[in-house]
Design a protein around this motif. Structure first.
Motif, PDB file in Angstrom:
ATOM      1  N   THR A 189      -7.408  -5.276  -0.593  1.00 45.23           N
ATOM      2  CA  THR A 189      -8.399  -5.135   0.468  1.00 45.23           C
ATOM      3  C   THR A 189      -8.747  -6.485   1.085  1.00 45.23           C
ATOM      4  O   THR A 189      -8.807  -6.630   2.318  1.00 45.23           O
ATOM      5  CB  THR A 189      -9.670  -4.456  -0.087  1.00 45.23           C
ATOM      6  OG1 THR A 189      -9.321  -3.193  -0.657  1.00 45.23           O
ATOM      7  CG2 THR A 189     -10.689  -4.247   1.009  1.00 45.23           C
ATOM      8  N   CYS A 247      -6.405  -0.100   3.749  1.00 50.17           N
ATOM      9  CA  CYS A 247      -6.682  -0.800   2.483  1.00 50.17           C
ATOM     10  C   CYS A 247      -6.679   0.172   1.311  1.00 50.17           C
ATOM     11  O   CYS A 247      -6.155  -0.136   0.229  1.00 50.17           O
ATOM     12  CB  CYS A 247      -8.027  -1.513   2.566  1.00 50.17           C
ATOM     13  SG  CYS A 247      -8.056  -2.958   3.631  1.00 50.17           S
ATOM     14  N   SER A 251      -4.009   0.087  -1.769  1.00 52.10           N
ATOM     15  CA  SER A 251      -4.448  -0.022  -3.168  1.00 52.10           C
ATOM     16  C   SER A 251      -3.863   1.099  -4.021  1.00 52.10           C
ATOM     17  O   SER A 251      -3.398   0.868  -5.147  1.00 52.10           O
ATOM     18  CB  SER A 251      -5.980   0.005  -3.232  1.00 52.10           C
ATOM     19  OG  SER A 251      -6.537  -1.030  -2.473  1.00 52.10           O
TER      20      SER A 251
END
Length: 542
Positions: A189, A247, A251
């Motif tokens: 992020t 983001c 992830s």
């Protein structure tokens, strides 16, 4: 041992374990049925017949791909009625269930070579490039020994003030590549925001530095860097609302990487090979100064380098895609070394074909979509915008970067994999989501950032020792930094691609959460919009 055999062994082991579990359950069901039959004092013949029927029904409940099911199906087709069964009364005769038709299972171990024509062309190009590089290196050595004093002095200056900077920038690019990759895997992020704006700062700084040298050549290069920095800043503002979702996907897609400790080994090998090839390549560039038509020869060498490094990047992409895709699709933890060997052999043709066309297709599609954004009431200036976008969408459907996942998993050709993958996206209504993904842009900007850092370092160094080489070395080191960094960034890019493509193939997979479904719900309800110009705007005339 073949490339795909470890996957076969793992699949067979899982199948055998599953078969044993199902067989134990079936045995328990048979025991319960036998106790019930004993208590009811049925006829012995009926009891044995029902026992056989319960076994047969249990086997028919097995998975169609289970080896026990396959054996039972074949024996059922070949079996003939026994004498004891033929003597049974017609009232007790029961019809044997017809074996179900087995569904076609996708082959994860295809042994055919894909896109053989492009593979042949790349191998031929590589052979010619190696021969040309060796010949030009020989010409360079010959110029140092046999040519006139002016030629010797010129080549010595090039070796002294040109070669060290290129080697240093290559080494720096590899270090930066692994720093970027490790940081993205650890802080996805944070790094997504950081790369967007740090690339803007570095490209702007490189442009300002080159302009400060006050040379016509460096001024032209510096203006290009500043123009790109302005575009980068505008793009970062434009995609700010998409960053949160990207983001989250980044992830989630990087989570399986921890299950493959050796996933980066192919990247080490490819970057090492790239460093050695660039070292020989720069010697060939120096030797081209003593050959006929030096500018044309150097341009051909640059094009060859770009295609070769792009193939290297896609080899890493296919390697990682196979390992991650098999984990999502079959729950396997494949051997990365065998995935790498498969990418270098059976899937190399698809990597070569994609490396040749995908960058150009994506660049032209961006231009077409930009024209569609500018389209307004002036139909005379932008009358071709919608036509260009329609053509590029058709071309993109038949050749796109998402195809590498199915190339790696199923061994499909590049065009077929592109069509099938885009068809999956359309079927699951994921086209707006994958169109708005910025992972490929982040990987591109990471390469630009590394190239800009190399430009700042090399330009300052060269300006102090040999000013006339500053502009040339700035362009060359930027290209080297960009290409080598993109090879390392193929790992997170492949992970994100596998996440989208494998989800489209099986949305109910337990390894996926509701991230994409929630995003689709927001888009359908209009609470979130994707301003990417995919389609054609309808005009309302008053």
């Amino acid at each position: 041992m073949g490339v795909g055999e470890p996957v076969v062994v793992e699949k067979e082991n899982e199948t055998v374990v599953g078969a044993k579990k199902e067989e134990d359950l079936e045995k328990g069901e048979v025991d319960v049925e036998e106790e019930r039959k004993v208590k009811s004092n049925d006829v012995v013949d009926d009891q044995s017949y029902d026992h056989e029927e319960s076994h047969l029904a249990g086997f028919h409940r097995l998975n169609p791909t289970n080896p026990l099911r396959i054996v039972i199906n074949s024996s059922t087709r070949a079996a003939t009625p026994s004498a004891a069964q033929s003597q049974r009364p017609h009232t007790q005769t029961r019809s044997t269930p017809t074996p179900l038709q087995q569904p076609e299972v996708a082959n994860l171990n295809s042994r055919k070579y894909t896109n053989k024509i492009s593979l042949f062309l790349f191998v031929l190009h590589l052979f010619i490039a190696v021969a040309l590089v060796c010949f030009l290196v020989f010409k360079g050595v010959q110029g140092l020994i046999q040519e006139s004093e002016s030629t010797k002095r010129k080549e010595k200056d090039v070796l002294k003030y040109f070669l060290p900077q290129v080697e240093a920038s290559s080494f720096m690019s590899i270090i930066l590549a692994f720093i970027w990759q490790g940081a993205i895997r650890k802080w996805p992020t944070l790094m997504l925001h950081f790369i967007l704006w740090f690339t803007f700062v570095m490209s702007l700084a490189a442009g300002i530095l080159l302009i400060c040298f006050q040379k016509p050549a460096t001024d032209g290069v510096g203006v290009c860097f500043i123009a790109f920095a302005i575009g980068n800043g505008l793009y970062a503002c434009w995609v700010s609302h998409r960053i949160k979702f990207c983001c989250k996907v980044l992830s989630l897609s990087l989570q399986p990487v921890s299950k493959f400790p050796d996933l980066n080994k192919p990247t080490y090998h490819v970057l090492g090979a790239g460093f050695l090839w660039i070292s020989l390549w720069i010697l060939a560039v120096i030797g081209a100064l003593n050959f006929y038509f030096p500018p044309l020869t150097i341009i051909l060498l640059v094009l060859s380098l770009q295609w070769t490094t792009e193939v290297m990047r896609n080899v890493v992409n296919i390697t990682v895609s196979r390992a991650i895709a098999l984990y999502y699709l079959r729950g396997m933890q494949s051997n990365t070394q065998f995935c790498f060997l498969r990418a270098l052999t059976r899937n190399l043709g698809s990597a070569c074909l994609g490396s040749l066309f995908v960058p150009a297709i994506e660049a032209l599609r961006i231009v077409a979509r930009g024209l569609n954004l500018l389209e307004g009431e002036d139909e005379f200036m932008f009358c071709c915008a919608r036509c260009c976008l329609r053509v590029m969408d058709c071309v993109f459907r038949n050749g796109n970067g998402w195809a590498y996942v199915q190339i790696a998993a199923y061994g499909k050709g590049f065009v077929k994999a592109s069509r099938d993958t885009w068809g999956l996206f359309e079927k699951e209504d994921m086209v707006p989501i994958v169109d708005s993904d910025i992972t490929s842009s982040i990987c591109f900007l990471t390469g630009v950032c590394s190239g800009s850092i190399c430009v700042i370092f090399v330009a300052a160094w060269t300006h102090t020792v040999h000013q006339s080489f500053t502009a040339t070395l700035s362009l060359l080191t930027f290209l080297i930094g960009y290409l080598l960094t993109r090879i390392a960034m193929a790992v997170p890019h492949a992970c994100v691609s596998c996440y989208y493509v494998c989800y489209a193939e099986n949305p109910d997979n337990r390894l996926f959460d509701k991230t994409i479904k929630d995003r689709q719900g927001l888009l359908k309800t209009g609470r979130d919009v994707v301003p990417t110009p995919r389609g054609f705007r309808r005009y309302t005339r008053n």
